[in-house]
Design a protein around this motif. Structure first.
Motif, PDB file in Angstrom:
ATOM      1  N   GLN A 106       0.643  -1.110   0.179  1.00 33.54           N
ATOM      2  CA  GLN A 106       0.048  -0.096   0.022  1.00 33.54           C
ATOM      3  C   GLN A 106       0.654   1.676   0.248  1.00 33.54           C
ATOM      4  O   GLN A 106       0.553   1.975  -0.475  1.00 33.54           O
ATOM      5  N   HIS A 107       2.055   1.156   0.779  1.00 31.14           N
ATOM      6  CA  HIS A 107       2.994   2.067   1.236  1.00 31.14           C
ATOM      7  C   HIS A 107       3.992   2.446   0.011  1.00 31.14           C
ATOM      8  O   HIS A 107       5.216   3.104   0.547  1.00 31.14           O
ATOM      9  N   ALA A 108       4.304   0.469  -0.563  1.00 26.91           N
ATOM     10  CA  ALA A 108       5.105   0.212  -1.422  1.00 26.91           C
ATOM     11  C   ALA A 108       6.709   1.206  -1.076  1.00 26.91           C
ATOM     12  O   ALA A 108       7.693   1.621  -0.906  1.00 26.91           O
ATOM     13  N   ARG A 109       7.196   0.411   1.033  1.00 21.88           N
ATOM     14  CA  ARG A 109       8.155  -0.176   1.454  1.00 21.88           C
ATOM     15  C   ARG A 109       8.366  -1.323   1.971  1.00 21.88           C
ATOM     16  O   ARG A 109       7.440  -1.323   1.945  1.00 21.88           O
ATOM     17  N   ALA A 110      10.021  -1.478   2.348  1.00 24.82           N
ATOM     18  CA  ALA A 110       9.489  -2.195   3.294  1.00 24.82           C
ATOM     19  C   ALA A 110      11.285  -1.940   4.369  1.00 24.82           C
ATOM     20  O   ALA A 110      11.923  -0.899   4.029  1.00 24.82           O
ATOM     21  N   GLY A 111      11.438  -2.597   4.878  1.00 19.77           N
ATOM     22  CA  GLY A 111      12.458  -2.362   5.480  1.00 19.77           C
ATOM     23  C   GLY A 111      13.841  -3.605   5.078  1.00 19.77           C
ATOM     24  O   GLY A 111      13.385  -4.215   4.667  1.00 19.77           O
ATOM     25  N   GLY A 137      14.349  -4.974  -4.751  1.00 19.54           N
ATOM     26  CA  GLY A 137      12.835  -4.397  -4.191  1.00 19.54           C
ATOM     27  C   GLY A 137      12.489  -2.858  -4.514  1.00 19.54           C
ATOM     28  O   GLY A 137      11.193  -3.172  -4.840  1.00 19.54           O
ATOM     29  N   PHE A 138      13.505  -2.006  -5.424  1.00 21.59           N
ATOM     30  CA  PHE A 138      13.492  -1.472  -6.286  1.00 21.59           C
ATOM     31  C   PHE A 138      13.263  -1.504  -7.546  1.00 21.59           C
ATOM     32  O   PHE A 138      12.436  -1.032  -7.977  1.00 21.59           O
ATOM     33  N   LEU A 139      14.138  -2.658  -8.286  1.00 19.91           N
ATOM     34  CA  LEU A 139      14.021  -2.342  -9.845  1.00 19.91           C
ATOM     35  C   LEU A 139      12.591  -3.550  -9.615  1.00 19.91           C
ATOM     36  O   LEU A 139      12.114  -3.914 -10.959  1.00 19.91           O
ATOM     37  N   ALA A 140      12.715  -4.473  -8.568  1.00 20.24           N
ATOM     38  CA  ALA A 140      11.637  -6.190  -9.381  1.00 20.24           C
ATOM     39  C   ALA A 140      11.110  -5.488  -9.103  1.00 20.24           C
ATOM     40  O   ALA A 140       9.969  -5.456  -9.594  1.00 20.24           O
ATOM     41  N   LEU A 141      11.023  -5.170  -7.649  1.00 21.71           N
ATOM     42  CA  LEU A 141       9.143  -5.057  -7.073  1.00 21.71           C
ATOM     43  C   LEU A 141       8.205  -3.965  -7.322  1.00 21.71           C
ATOM     44  O   LEU A 141       7.212  -4.250  -7.221  1.00 21.71           O
ATOM     45  N   GLY A 142       9.184  -2.455  -7.296  1.00 24.87           N
ATOM     46  CA  GLY A 142       9.264  -1.670  -7.498  1.00 24.87           C
ATOM     47  C   GLY A 142       8.268  -1.068  -6.207  1.00 24.87           C
ATOM     48  O   GLY A 142       7.666   0.066  -6.549  1.00 24.87           O
ATOM     49  N   LEU A 143       8.652  -0.752  -5.214  1.00 23.04           N
ATOM     50  CA  LEU A 143       8.971   0.270  -3.734  1.00 23.04           C
ATOM     51  C   LEU A 143       9.224   1.157  -4.040  1.00 23.04           C
ATOM     52  O   LEU A 143      10.561   1.407  -5.095  1.00 23.04           O
ATOM     53  N   HIS A 144       8.893   1.879  -3.432  1.00 23.34           N
ATOM     54  CA  HIS A 144       9.611   4.003  -3.460  1.00 23.34           C
ATOM     55  C   HIS A 144      10.689   3.826  -2.779  1.00 23.34           C
ATOM     56  O   HIS A 144      11.460   4.718  -2.705  1.00 23.34           O
ATOM     57  N   SER A 185      17.394   3.243  18.591  1.00 24.47           N
ATOM     58  CA  SER A 185      17.556   3.348  17.083  1.00 24.47           C
ATOM     59  C   SER A 185      17.732   3.878  16.766  1.00 24.47           C
ATOM     60  O   SER A 185      16.561   5.060  16.511  1.00 24.47           O
ATOM     61  N   LEU A 186      19.015   3.749  15.211  1.00 17.48           N
ATOM     62  CA  LEU A 186      18.559   5.040  14.465  1.00 17.48           C
ATOM     63  C   LEU A 186      18.028   5.010  13.209  1.00 17.48           C
ATOM     64  O   LEU A 186      18.183   3.700  12.753  1.00 17.48           O
ATOM     65  N   ILE A 187      17.546   5.164  12.647  1.00 13.05           N
ATOM     66  CA  ILE A 187      16.442   5.241  12.050  1.00 13.05           C
ATOM     67  C   ILE A 187      17.386   6.144  10.272  1.00 13.05           C
ATOM     68  O   ILE A 187      17.555   6.847  10.218  1.00 13.05           O
ATOM     69  N   PHE A 188      16.835   5.405   9.566  1.00 11.46           N
ATOM     70  CA  PHE A 188      18.102   5.735   8.030  1.00 11.46           C
ATOM     71  C   PHE A 188      16.588   5.145   6.463  1.00 11.46           C
ATOM     72  O   PHE A 188      15.802   4.727   6.997  1.00 11.46           O
ATOM     73  N   GLY A 189      17.064   6.603   5.715  1.00 11.13           N
ATOM     74  CA  GLY A 189      15.886   5.913   4.460  1.00 11.13           C
ATOM     75  C   GLY A 189      16.550   5.639   3.189  1.00 11.13           C
ATOM     76  O   GLY A 189      17.151   6.657   3.300  1.00 11.13           O
ATOM     77  N   LEU A 190      16.323   5.756   2.662  1.00  9.84           N
ATOM     78  CA  LEU A 190      16.079   5.366   0.867  1.00  9.84           C
ATOM     79  C   LEU A 190      15.380   4.845  -0.493  1.00  9.84           C
ATOM     80  O   LEU A 190      14.244   4.873   0.096  1.00  9.84           O
ATOM     81  N   LEU A 191      15.347   6.580  -1.092  1.00  3.45           N
ATOM     82  CA  LEU A 191      14.448   6.454  -1.769  1.00  3.45           C
ATOM     83  C   LEU A 191      14.870   5.746  -2.997  1.00  3.45           C
ATOM     84  O   LEU A 191      15.372   6.402  -3.657  1.00  3.45           O
ATOM     85  N   ARG A 192      13.575   4.679  -3.990  1.00  2.98           N
ATOM     86  CA  ARG A 192      14.308   4.522  -4.846  1.00  2.98           C
ATOM     87  C   ARG A 192      14.474   5.897  -6.015  1.00  2.98           C
ATOM     88  O   ARG A 192      15.621   5.194  -6.333  1.00  2.98           O
ATOM     89  N   SER A 193      14.235   6.429  -6.412  1.00  2.00           N
ATOM     90  CA  SER A 193      15.062   7.785  -7.411  1.00  2.00           C
ATOM     91  C   SER A 193      16.810   7.827  -7.004  1.00  2.00           C
ATOM     92  O   SER A 193      17.314   8.055  -7.517  1.00  2.00           O
TER      93      SER A 193
END
Length: 209
Positions: A106-111, A137-144, A185-193
Motif C-alpha cells: 500500500q505504501h510501497a516500502r519495506a525494511g 526491492g526497488f527494481l523488481a518489486l517497484g518499491l518507493h 534506534s537510529l532510523i535510515f531511509g533510502l528512496l528509489r530515485s
C-alpha cells in the motif's frame, strides 16, 4: 503510474513468486532457506558479537533457529517478508542472512536487514548482500522506499548503510530492551530515485523505457 496501480503492481509481483528469487553477485548468492540451514542460523544468531546490536539477545537453543526458519517461510507465504540466506557462491554454504521485512504494498516500502557470521566481516559482503536485496526491492518489486534501523553504536552497519546512500532520518530513544541494556534506534531511509542515482554513479546503465 498512479498510486493504486503501483500498489497493485507490487502485490501482483509478490503473488507470482513461487519461491524465493535467487540473487547473485560474484561472491555471494541470496537464496531461499533449507532445512540444512538450521544449524547455520543457530550459529549466526547465537553469537554474542552478531547479536550485540539486535533487539534481542543471542539464541540459546537450536529449536529457536528451527522456529526462526518457520517464521521465514510463514512470512514468505504472507508475502510480507523476503528473508534470504546469504550463501557463498563457491560451496553454497550459509554465511548470513539478508532481509526485506514488513513489505507494505500500500505504501510501497519495506525494511532492510542483514547479518553475517563474524569470520566474514570486513570483506564487503554485507554491502554486497544489501545491494542485491535493495536492487530487488526497488527494481523488481517497484518499491518507493526502503528503511533500516540500527543501534547508534553499531558503527559497522551504519557505515554500510551510508555508503549505499541511506540518509539518517531520526533517533528513537530507548526503543528496545536488550539483555545488555535498553537501547536507542537510529532510523535510515533510502528512496528509489536515490538508489537509481547511486547505481548510475557506479556505472550501471538503464535501458530506455
Amino acid at each position: 503510474m498512479t498510486m493504486h496501480a503501483s500498489m497493485q503492481c507490487i502485490k501482483d509481483k509478490l503473488a507470482t513468486l513461487s519461491d524465493f528469487p535467487v540473487l547473485e553477485s560474484d561472491c555471494i548468492r541470496l537464496r531461499g532457506i533449507r532445512d540444512a540451514d538450521h544449524d547455520g542460523l543457530f550459529t549466526l544468531f547465537s553469537d554474542p558479537q552478531v547479536m550485540r546490536y539486535w533487539s534481542r539477545g543471542p539464541m540459546t537453543d537450536r529449536q529457536e533457529a528451527v522456529d526462526y526458519a518457520t517464521g521465514i517461510l510463514d512470512g514468505f507465504a504472507r508475502r510480507d517478508l523476503l528473508n534470504w540466506i546469504v550463501a557463498d557462491t563457491g560451496n553454497d554454504r550459509m554465511i548470513g542472512t539478508a532481509t526485506l521485512y514488513e513489505i507494505n504494498a500500500q505504501h510501497a516500502r519495506a525494511g532492510l536487514g542483514y547479518a553475517l557470521m563474524p569470520e566474514h566481516w570486513g570483506k564487503g559482503l554485507a554491502k554486497e548482500a544489501a545491494t542485491l536485496a535493495i536492487s530487488y526491492g526497488f527494481l523488481a518489486l517497484g518499491l518507493h522506499r526502503i528503511e533500516a534501523d540500527t543501534e547508534p553504536n553499531n558503527l559497522r552497519s551504519n557505515r554500510v548503510l551510508e555508503r549505499l546512500g541511506f540518509q539518517r532520518e531520526g533517533l528513537l530513544r530507548e526503543r528496545f530492551f536488550h539483555p545488555d541494556g535498553i537501547q536507542d534506534s537510529l532510523i535510515f531511509g533510502l528512496l528509489r530515485s536515490e538508489w537509481i542515482a547511486y547505481l548510475q554513479r557506479q556505472g550501471y546503465r538503464f535501458d530506455a523505457d
